[in-house]
Every structure is written in C-alpha cells, then in structure tokens.
Design a protein around this motif. Sequence first.
Motif, PDB file in Angstrom:
ATOM      1  N   MET A  31      67.108 -10.344 -63.246  1.00 37.15           N
ATOM      2  CA  MET A  31      66.410  -9.142 -62.782  1.00 37.15           C
ATOM      3  C   MET A  31      65.710  -9.392 -61.451  1.00 37.15           C
ATOM      4  O   MET A  31      65.713  -8.527 -60.562  1.00 37.15           O
ATOM      5  CB  MET A  31      65.398  -8.676 -63.827  1.00 37.15           C
ATOM      6  CG  MET A  31      66.026  -8.163 -65.117  1.00 37.15           C
ATOM      7  SD  MET A  31      67.136  -6.742 -64.851  1.00 37.15           S
ATOM      8  CE  MET A  31      67.599  -6.357 -66.556  1.00 37.15           C
ATOM      9  N   ALA A  32      65.130 -10.566 -61.283  1.00 34.78           N
ATOM     10  CA  ALA A  32      64.461 -10.881 -60.017  1.00 34.78           C
ATOM     11  C   ALA A  32      65.449 -10.889 -58.868  1.00 34.78           C
ATOM     12  O   ALA A  32      65.148 -10.418 -57.757  1.00 34.78           O
ATOM     13  CB  ALA A  32      63.754 -12.230 -60.128  1.00 34.78           C
ATOM     14  N   GLN A  33      66.642 -11.411 -59.110  1.00 32.12           N
ATOM     15  CA  GLN A  33      67.668 -11.437 -58.058  1.00 32.12           C
ATOM     16  C   GLN A  33      68.092 -10.033 -57.644  1.00 32.12           C
ATOM     17  O   GLN A  33      68.529  -9.815 -56.518  1.00 32.12           O
ATOM     18  CB  GLN A  33      68.878 -12.232 -58.543  1.00 32.12           C
ATOM     19  CG  GLN A  33      68.620 -13.732 -58.668  1.00 32.12           C
ATOM     20  CD  GLN A  33      69.742 -14.462 -59.374  1.00 32.12           C
ATOM     21  OE1 GLN A  33      70.722 -13.862 -59.829  1.00 32.12           O
ATOM     22  NE2 GLN A  33      69.611 -15.773 -59.496  1.00 32.12           N
ATOM     23  N   VAL A  39      58.639  -7.056 -65.451  1.00 31.31           N
ATOM     24  CA  VAL A  39      59.436  -6.794 -66.641  1.00 31.31           C
ATOM     25  C   VAL A  39      58.515  -6.313 -67.762  1.00 31.31           C
ATOM     26  O   VAL A  39      57.421  -6.848 -67.960  1.00 31.31           O
ATOM     27  CB  VAL A  39      60.226  -8.036 -67.111  1.00 31.31           C
ATOM     28  CG1 VAL A  39      61.352  -8.348 -66.136  1.00 31.31           C
ATOM     29  CG2 VAL A  39      59.327  -9.241 -67.309  1.00 31.31           C
ATOM     30  N   GLN A  40      58.971  -5.293 -68.485  1.00 31.93           N
ATOM     31  CA  GLN A  40      58.278  -4.818 -69.680  1.00 31.93           C
ATOM     32  C   GLN A  40      58.937  -5.492 -70.882  1.00 31.93           C
ATOM     33  O   GLN A  40      60.168  -5.464 -71.013  1.00 31.93           O
ATOM     34  CB  GLN A  40      58.369  -3.301 -69.764  1.00 31.93           C
ATOM     35  CG  GLN A  40      57.488  -2.663 -70.821  1.00 31.93           C
ATOM     36  CD  GLN A  40      57.569  -1.146 -70.754  1.00 31.93           C
ATOM     37  OE1 GLN A  40      58.458  -0.547 -71.365  1.00 31.93           O
ATOM     38  NE2 GLN A  40      56.668  -0.519 -69.997  1.00 31.93           N
ATOM     39  N   ILE A  68      57.646 -16.832 -67.005  1.00 32.14           N
ATOM     40  CA  ILE A  68      58.189 -15.591 -66.461  1.00 32.14           C
ATOM     41  C   ILE A  68      57.958 -15.521 -64.957  1.00 32.14           C
ATOM     42  O   ILE A  68      58.862 -15.163 -64.185  1.00 32.14           O
ATOM     43  CB  ILE A  68      57.573 -14.387 -67.194  1.00 32.14           C
ATOM     44  CG1 ILE A  68      58.114 -14.325 -68.631  1.00 32.14           C
ATOM     45  CG2 ILE A  68      57.871 -13.083 -66.462  1.00 32.14           C
ATOM     46  CD1 ILE A  68      57.489 -13.266 -69.502  1.00 32.14           C
ATOM     47  N   GLU A  69      56.768 -15.880 -64.524  1.00 29.21           N
ATOM     48  CA  GLU A  69      56.468 -15.812 -63.091  1.00 29.21           C
ATOM     49  C   GLU A  69      57.280 -16.832 -62.301  1.00 29.21           C
ATOM     50  O   GLU A  69      57.611 -16.601 -61.129  1.00 29.21           O
ATOM     51  CB  GLU A  69      54.968 -15.993 -62.872  1.00 29.21           C
ATOM     52  CG  GLU A  69      54.172 -14.786 -63.372  1.00 29.21           C
ATOM     53  CD  GLU A  69      52.670 -15.000 -63.354  1.00 29.21           C
ATOM     54  OE1 GLU A  69      52.215 -16.070 -62.874  1.00 29.21           O
ATOM     55  OE2 GLU A  69      51.940 -14.093 -63.826  1.00 29.21           O
ATOM     56  N   ALA A  70      57.630 -17.945 -62.937  1.00 24.92           N
ATOM     57  CA  ALA A  70      58.488 -18.929 -62.269  1.00 24.92           C
ATOM     58  C   ALA A  70      59.881 -18.365 -62.009  1.00 24.92           C
ATOM     59  O   ALA A  70      60.604 -18.861 -61.126  1.00 24.92           O
ATOM     60  CB  ALA A  70      58.592 -20.195 -63.117  1.00 24.92           C
ATOM     61  N   CYS A  71      60.258 -17.333 -62.739  1.00 27.74           N
ATOM     62  CA  CYS A  71      61.554 -16.680 -62.544  1.00 27.74           C
ATOM     63  C   CYS A  71      61.510 -15.629 -61.435  1.00 27.74           C
ATOM     64  O   CYS A  71      62.564 -15.088 -61.060  1.00 27.74           O
ATOM     65  CB  CYS A  71      62.012 -16.021 -63.840  1.00 27.74           C
ATOM     66  SG  CYS A  71      62.277 -17.171 -65.208  1.00 27.74           S
ATOM     67  N   GLY A  72      60.309 -15.308 -60.946  1.00 23.67           N
ATOM     68  CA  GLY A  72      60.198 -14.354 -59.849  1.00 23.67           C
ATOM     69  C   GLY A  72      59.724 -12.972 -60.234  1.00 23.67           C
ATOM     70  O   GLY A  72      59.756 -12.060 -59.398  1.00 23.67           O
ATOM     71  N   VAL A  73      59.303 -12.791 -61.489  1.00 27.93           N
ATOM     72  CA  VAL A  73      58.791 -11.494 -61.945  1.00 27.93           C
ATOM     73  C   VAL A  73      57.505 -11.729 -62.731  1.00 27.93           C
ATOM     74  O   VAL A  73      57.146 -12.872 -63.038  1.00 27.93           O
ATOM     75  CB  VAL A  73      59.817 -10.743 -62.830  1.00 27.93           C
ATOM     76  CG1 VAL A  73      61.006 -10.279 -62.008  1.00 27.93           C
ATOM     77  CG2 VAL A  73      60.254 -11.617 -64.002  1.00 27.93           C
ATOM     78  N   GLN A  74      56.815 -10.641 -63.064  1.00 29.58           N
ATOM     79  CA  GLN A  74      55.626 -10.743 -63.893  1.00 29.58           C
ATOM     80  C   GLN A  74      55.695  -9.731 -65.026  1.00 29.58           C
ATOM     81  O   GLN A  74      56.481  -8.780 -64.975  1.00 29.58           O
ATOM     82  CB  GLN A  74      54.365 -10.514 -63.060  1.00 29.58           C
ATOM     83  CG  GLN A  74      54.209  -9.122 -62.502  1.00 29.58           C
ATOM     84  CD  GLN A  74      52.977  -8.984 -61.617  1.00 29.58           C
ATOM     85  OE1 GLN A  74      53.026  -9.220 -60.404  1.00 29.58           O
ATOM     86  NE2 GLN A  74      51.871  -8.610 -62.218  1.00 29.58           N
TER      87      GLN A  74
END
Length: 350
Positions: A31-33, A39-40, A68-74
Amino acid sequence: MKTIKGPAIFLAQFMGDKPPFDTLEGICKWMAQLGYKGVQIPSWDARCIDLRRAAESKAYCDELKGRIEACGVQITELSTHLQGQLVAVNPAYDLLFDGFAPEAVRGNSQKRTEWAIEQLRFAAQASRNLGLTAHATFSGALQWHTFYPWPPRPAGLVADGFAELARRWLPILDAFDDAGVDVCYEIHPGEDLHDGVTFERFLAATGHHRRCRILYDPSHFVLQQLDYLQYIDFYHEFIRIFHVKDAEFRPSGKSGVYGGYQDWVDRPGRFRSLGDGQVDFTGIFSKLAQYDYPGWAVVEWECALKHPEDGAREGAPFVARHIIHVTEHTFDDFAGRDADHAFNRKVLGI
C-alpha cells in the motif's frame, strides 16, 4: 481550516492467502508503494492485530506501530465492524451473523453479544494505547427487519428499539470516553443507524453521549437516494471518519432502491471503484475542508466489476487529487485593511 489527512486505505477487503496480502508487513509495504500514507486496521483479523493484547499491553502497541511505520504507513483507526454488528442482532439474523463470531459462542446469542461487547472494550483500550482518537464500527440492528412499515409497526416499537440499542452501547461509549476515543458508527443499510434521522434517534437515546460520532460513507447514501452533500451540512460536527467509496444508482422499470434480490452486479444501486461511480467527491472534499474535518480520507474499496488491486492502485492518486490543501488566508486579503473602528463608523455613515 484543516487539510484532510491521506490517502489511507481500509485493509479488510485486501487481506488474503497469497503474498503480499497474507501478512501485515506485506500488505502495508504494498500500500505504501501505491502512495498510501495510512491504513485502517480490521481488528478481527489476527494477521493484523491481537486485539486483546493491544488492549492490555502498551509495549505491544508501540511495537505494532513501529512495524507498520517501518513499512511507510501509519495506523489511522481500528475497525470493529464485525464485532459492532454483533452488539445487537435480531433473532431473525442469528444464523447469518453467527459467522462473524468465534466458534465458541455461535448458536448462543447471549454469549455472542457478551463477546462482542468485550471486543469493543478491548478496542477502546487498544485505540488509546495506539494513540488513536477515533474508532470505526457498526451499531448493529434490532429493528432492521421492520424498516418498511408493512405490516404496520406496533406503537412505540421504534422508541423501544432505540432505547435497547442505547442501553447496550452506553457502557461501551463510556469505556471509549475513558480512553479518549470517539466511536464512529458507519451509517449503513442493515444497521439501525442508516441515515440522519436514525442517527439522531440513537444520539438522543444515549443522552447525546459525547463519544457518539459518525463514519461518513457517501456510497451508502447514493444507494438510498439520500442527499449526501447536505448530510455533511447537517452532521459535520459528528463526522470523525471518512470512507472514500464510490457508487452508482441506475434504476429501471424493473428494479429500484430495493434491488429485486439481485446479486451486486445486477442491482440498480451498486458500489464502484473510485471515479467509476456517480459520487461528487469534489463537492464532498470541499465541504469537509470547509467544516474543518479533522481526520483521514480512507479508501474503502468495494466494486461489483473491477479487480481490487486495480481499485487500490487507482485509489491513492484519486484521493490525493481531491484533498484540498487549505489556504491560510483569503484570496482578497491583498485589498483589505486592518480593523479600524473609527474608519468603520465613517463607512457606515455614523
């Protein structure tokens, strides 16, 4: 004014058995890409969160947020749509909704309701531990089977129904209040809270509880033929979560709002991927900006035709284009002047 946060996306419709959709990290990175920033989280999916552990352990929540934040989203919000539905189920729907609950409580409506309420209490504490301020859920329904008044509803049925619904939810609302989190009911057909009037009835039955709020999703209003733009004018102070979902309504001489028991692809009212339906998102984002909506724009993908991966890819840029970076001053400030009481009196001729 506030600039809406986003784009974000609800993960429920995308979790699956194949990579990258079978793990939390996999789906968050994907999703980050695509350009999503948030993300909910569907709290019933153990691949995404251990809800009880999140309620009991701040350390676990900190670790989850970090992953989650390491993946680029919160994380934008947690969702208990399935558990919220089970807070109030008319016996007519027992068999259909039993699948929302764990096997241990199926076939026992009282235990199922107790389980659902416990889940909501966990969600309140988990949301606090995660630093969230809003929570997404369903109200459940005791009287949906009477939504069309034939046979005529007995006198007092609606009032009694909302009184019981509020009785079940008030302890949950109080738990969320203690946690400092708003409970945002998705206004949705099939729920006793399915339009403005029913939300007002429930709100009144709760004594106007300060945590009773709205998840706004215009797609459900298209299918009801309700004015979804004016809805924002009426209820903007209650809207704390926004699902960005498209829909269309194309009635014929054979079928209309009720759909004729047809499958989604054949119904006059059906959900569509963003941009493929009839929702005026320019108008919606403008009104939410005007009224200082403080939350996220969260894509909820549901479409009768398009592949979900295409819907997700198209959703992020669609939302990004519609988010209004709000101005910090009015366009005609250059021609104005500072406040001057004496000058104003001269202009007024007094």
